[in-house]
Design an enzyme around this catalytic site. Structure first.
Site, PDB file in Angstrom:
ATOM      1  CE1 TYR A  97      -4.308  -1.994   5.281  1.00  0.00           C
ATOM      2  CE2 TYR A  97      -3.151   0.066   4.556  1.00  0.00           C
ATOM      3  CZ  TYR A  97      -3.757  -1.162   4.398  1.00  0.00           C
ATOM      4  OH  TYR A  97      -4.465  -1.368   2.984  1.00  0.00           O
ATOM      5  CB  SER A 102      -0.795  -0.036   1.301  1.00  0.00           C
ATOM      6  OG  SER A 102      -1.594   1.411   1.347  1.00  0.00           O
TER       7      SER A 102
HETATM    8  N1  LIG Z   1      -8.809  -0.203  -1.373  1.00  0.00           N
HETATM    9  C1  LIG Z   1      -7.866   0.603  -1.313  1.00  0.00           C
HETATM   10  O1  LIG Z   1      -7.935   1.881  -1.305  1.00  0.00           O
HETATM   11  C2  LIG Z   1      -6.564  -0.108  -0.886  1.00  0.00           C
HETATM   12  C3  LIG Z   1      -5.106   0.692  -0.837  1.00  0.00           C
HETATM   13  C4  LIG Z   1      -4.061   0.197  -0.529  1.00  0.00           C
HETATM   14  C5  LIG Z   1      -3.873  -1.294  -0.402  1.00  0.00           C
HETATM   15  N2  LIG Z   1      -4.998  -1.978  -0.129  1.00  0.00           N
HETATM   16  C6  LIG Z   1      -4.862  -3.456  -0.060  1.00  0.00           C
HETATM   17  O2  LIG Z   1      -5.613  -4.107  -1.069  1.00  0.00           O
HETATM   18  C7  LIG Z   1      -6.012  -5.327  -0.554  1.00  0.00           C
HETATM   19  C8  LIG Z   1      -7.307  -5.708  -1.274  1.00  0.00           C
HETATM   20  O3  LIG Z   1      -8.081  -4.885  -0.743  1.00  0.00           O
HETATM   21  P1  LIG Z   1      -9.698  -4.213  -1.126  1.00  0.00           P
HETATM   22  O4  LIG Z   1      -9.397  -2.820  -1.267  1.00  0.00           O
HETATM   23  O5  LIG Z   1      -9.799  -5.237  -2.517  1.00  0.00           O
HETATM   24  O6  LIG Z   1     -10.633  -4.615  -0.180  1.00  0.00           O
HETATM   25  P2  LIG Z   1     -11.882  -5.709  -0.091  1.00  0.00           P
HETATM   26  O7  LIG Z   1     -12.270  -5.583   1.093  1.00  0.00           O
HETATM   27  O8  LIG Z   1     -12.663  -5.314  -1.292  1.00  0.00           O
HETATM   28  O9  LIG Z   1     -11.204  -7.045  -0.536  1.00  0.00           O
HETATM   29  C9  LIG Z   1     -10.465  -7.778   0.721  1.00  0.00           C
HETATM   30  C10 LIG Z   1     -10.756  -9.327   0.701  1.00  0.00           C
HETATM   31  O10 LIG Z   1      -9.866  -9.659   1.361  1.00  0.00           O
HETATM   32  C11 LIG Z   1     -10.546 -10.728   2.258  1.00  0.00           C
HETATM   33  N3  LIG Z   1     -10.011 -11.106   3.699  1.00  0.00           N
HETATM   34  C12 LIG Z   1      -9.740 -10.204   4.636  1.00  0.00           C
HETATM   35  N4  LIG Z   1      -8.975 -10.946   5.520  1.00  0.00           N
HETATM   36  C13 LIG Z   1      -8.794 -12.257   5.039  1.00  0.00           C
HETATM   37  C14 LIG Z   1      -8.261 -13.198   5.545  1.00  0.00           C
HETATM   38  N5  LIG Z   1      -7.657 -13.357   6.968  1.00  0.00           N
HETATM   39  N6  LIG Z   1      -7.971 -14.522   4.786  1.00  0.00           N
HETATM   40  C15 LIG Z   1      -8.499 -14.548   3.735  1.00  0.00           C
HETATM   41  N7  LIG Z   1      -9.162 -13.457   2.981  1.00  0.00           N
HETATM   42  C16 LIG Z   1      -9.345 -12.230   3.763  1.00  0.00           C
HETATM   43  C17 LIG Z   1     -11.830 -10.107   2.514  1.00  0.00           C
HETATM   44  O11 LIG Z   1     -12.912 -10.864   2.741  1.00  0.00           O
HETATM   45  C18 LIG Z   1     -12.126  -9.345   1.266  1.00  0.00           C
HETATM   46  O12 LIG Z   1     -12.969 -10.308   0.319  1.00  0.00           O
HETATM   47  C19 LIG Z   1      -5.654  -5.399   0.746  1.00  0.00           C
HETATM   48  O13 LIG Z   1      -4.506  -6.134   0.982  1.00  0.00           O
HETATM   49  C20 LIG Z   1      -5.727  -4.035   1.178  1.00  0.00           C
HETATM   50  O14 LIG Z   1      -4.828  -3.792   2.479  1.00  0.00           O
HETATM   51  C21 LIG Z   1      -6.169  -1.327  -0.424  1.00  0.00           C
END
Ligand SMILES: NC(=O)c1ccc[n+]([C@@H]2O[C@H](COP(=O)([O-])OP(=O)(O)OC[C@H]3O[C@@H](n4cnc5c(N)ncnc54)[C@H](O)[C@@H]3O)[C@@H](O)[C@H]2O)c1
Length: 287
Positions: free
Chosen positions: A154, A141
């Site tokens: 985080y 991230s």
């Molecule tokens: N959306 C943003 O702005 C953003 C920015 C930077 C990084 N991220 C990172 O991107 C990645 C994806 O996130 P997203 O934004 O698509 O969110 P999201 O909530 O849409 O998807 C994340 C998925 O991870 C699953 N998950 C959570 N904990 C878990 C576990 N212990 N085991 C298996 N599955 C698990 C959730 O059920 C969910 O389906 C994450 O690592 C998040 O930290 C997101």
């Protein structure tokens, strides 16, 4: 020929957000995907939508037996493993550092955000070594690159994913296994529900609800989308990135290139702070 023809990919967090967007994109490019996620209903729905090329398995990425079972399933079903996308995540324990809950919330945050990618790498590496190559991609991230208030754990864990990526890249390079990370900026996904249900009465998707507010957060004047991350993941999973390893690729619409002053410079905190001191240069004045 599609860009991932014949490739077998494991995607964690593939039931939602950028993981689901990546599963869709990868299947469209010819890959077979195994989706591992805690959300069973959503994960099964995506797998069903994608047909025979996709399989869902309930996986907690912080539990070693789950991660092993997910990877074993890919190898048993398709005979190989070309890429693992360690992408599962959530906001986790948040708030000021002096109020951090060091109990279960902390443990589950570390388990998901750092142990998850470690386990994915640990169990993918022997298979990829045996095959003579592969690609490991993890979602870090921009929070791991820059400071921000409210989520120090985080940020630390995402920085950890980048450190892990560099170290394992060096270790696995002789085996032609590339190890890279993606640093998303602000992307419209359900992660911004922070584990809650949307308020009653909202009949638009989470993505639709977030888009207007996220549009002007970064220099490129539109919200970041799951497909933006899927596109980077596609490059890193494909043979096009054969000479690329140990890197963290920022996909943020230019957010981290700015000095937190985006768009409306005239109304920025900097303009406000210096307005009483000097005459604002023309470029900082409102039109
Ligand atoms: N959306 C943003 O702005 C953003 C920015 C930077 C990084 N991220 C990172 O991107 C990645 C994806 O996130 P997203 O934004 O698509 O969110 P999201 O909530 O849409 O998807 C994340 C998925 O991870 C699953 N998950 C959570 N904990 C878990 C576990 N212990 N085991 C298996 N599955 C698990 C959730 O059920 C969910 O389906 C994450 O690592 C998040 O930290 C997101």
């Amino acid at each position: 020929m599609a860009r991932l023809d014949g490739k077998v990919v494991v995607i964690t967090g593939g039931a939602s957000g950028m993981g689901a967007a990546t599963a869709r994109r990868f299947v469209a490019e010819g890959a077979k995907v195994v989706i591992g996620d805690l959300q069973v209903e959503k994960g099964e729905a995506i797998a069903q939508e994608l047909g025979a090329a996709a399989t869902f398995i309930r996986t907690d990425v912080g539990i070693e037996a789950d991660v092993k079972a997910m990877i074993d399933l890919a190898v048993e079903a398709h005979g190989r493993l070309d890429c693992i996308f360690n992408n599962a995540g959530f906001g986790g324990v948040a708030g000021p550092i002096d109020q951090t809950d060091m109990g279960a919330p902390y443990a589950s945050t570390v388990a998901c955000l750092l142990t998850g990618p470690i386990l994915g790498m640990k169990h993918a590496a022997p298979i990829m070594k045996e095959q003579g190559g592969g690609s490991i991609v993890s979602t870090a991230s921009i929070a791991g690159l820059r400071g921000s208030s409210g989520a120090p754990v985080y940020s630390a864990l995402k920085a950890g994913v980048m450190g892990l990526t560099r170290a394992v890249a060096v270790e696995l390079a002789p085996h032609h296994i590339r190890v890279n990370a993606i640093c998303p900026g602000v992307i419209v996904t359900p992660i911004f529900l922070f584990g809650q249900q949307p308020k009653a009465g909202s009949n638009v998707s989470v993505e639709e609800a977030l888009r207007p507010g996220f549009r002007n957060l970064q220099p490129i004047p539109r919200a970041g989308e799951g497909f933006d991350i899927a596109n980077m993941a596609l490059f890193l999973a494909s043979d096009e990135s054969a000479f690329v390893t140990g890197q963290a690729f920022v996909v943020d619409g230019g957010l981290t290139t700015t000095m937190s002053v985006v768009g409306d410079v005239a109304n920025s905190p900097i303009a406000a702070a210096i307005a009483d001191l000097v005459e604002l240069p023309a470029w900082m004045q409102a039109e």
